[in-house]
Design a protein around this motif. Sequence first.
Motif, PDB file in Angstrom:
ATOM      1  N   LEU A 138       0.840  -1.063  -0.017  1.00 61.77           N
ATOM      2  CA  LEU A 138      -0.201   0.116  -0.013  1.00 61.77           C
ATOM      3  C   LEU A 138       1.090   1.325   0.033  1.00 61.77           C
ATOM      4  O   LEU A 138       0.421   2.262  -0.756  1.00 61.77           O
ATOM      5  CB  LEU A 138      -1.233   0.342   1.213  1.00 61.77           C
ATOM      6  N   TRP A 139       1.877   1.314   0.672  1.00 64.07           N
ATOM      7  CA  TRP A 139       2.795   2.370   0.881  1.00 64.07           C
ATOM      8  C   TRP A 139       3.537   2.529  -0.514  1.00 64.07           C
ATOM      9  O   TRP A 139       3.574   3.478  -0.855  1.00 64.07           O
ATOM     10  CB  TRP A 139       3.813   2.185   2.126  1.00 64.07           C
ATOM     11  N   SER A 171       2.370   1.580  -3.215  1.00 62.10           N
ATOM     12  CA  SER A 171       1.421   2.008  -4.389  1.00 62.10           C
ATOM     13  C   SER A 171       1.308   3.652  -4.286  1.00 62.10           C
ATOM     14  O   SER A 171       1.037   4.481  -5.276  1.00 62.10           O
ATOM     15  CB  SER A 171       0.281   1.380  -4.317  1.00 62.10           C
ATOM     16  N   LYS A 172       1.217   4.067  -3.143  1.00 60.28           N
ATOM     17  CA  LYS A 172       1.061   5.619  -3.248  1.00 60.28           C
ATOM     18  C   LYS A 172       2.161   6.415  -3.547  1.00 60.28           C
ATOM     19  O   LYS A 172       1.841   7.473  -3.881  1.00 60.28           O
ATOM     20  CB  LYS A 172       0.830   5.636  -1.360  1.00 60.28           C
TER      21      LYS A 172
END
Length: 170
Positions: free
Chosen positions: A3-4, A6-7
Amino acid sequence: MILWLSKILLPFVISYVIAFGLISHRPIFDDFLDGAKSGMKTVADILPTLIALITAVGVVRASGLLDAVTSVCAGAAGLLHIPRELVPITLVRLVSNSAATGLLLDLFRQYGPDSRTGMAASVLMSSTETVFYCLSIYFGSVKVRRTRYIVPGALIATAAGIAASIWITG
């Protein structure tokens, strides 16, 4: 972790491109505008082909021709252990991803996404390509008329994707 990642990936790529342009002493904004102009010209060049493909798929679905071709191909598909329900998606996927997605959603409503048919259709959609759409758009935009071995190669790759989707979910 993912998630990190992809951000931060998109801002990192944009920053990298800008930094590379600054280091190379390139007029970044002018290059951006030139690219946007070129992109708009490409869109204008391929728009008639895109409209023709979308219209043709709509006519084929609305006229019942897809159902007739599916009936004809169902016998051969049965010999190859391809479920009859996947034949329309397989045929339409060669031309239009959005039309094939519509057929996939209809199949999900009827059989469910977790059914063998639903899973096979999902894998089929992700392991095949819109062969004729891509060829007409990409080759049409650069005025290529002779494709040599591209069509047979792409159809063989699509057949391999279909076979893999049936085998994996079987």
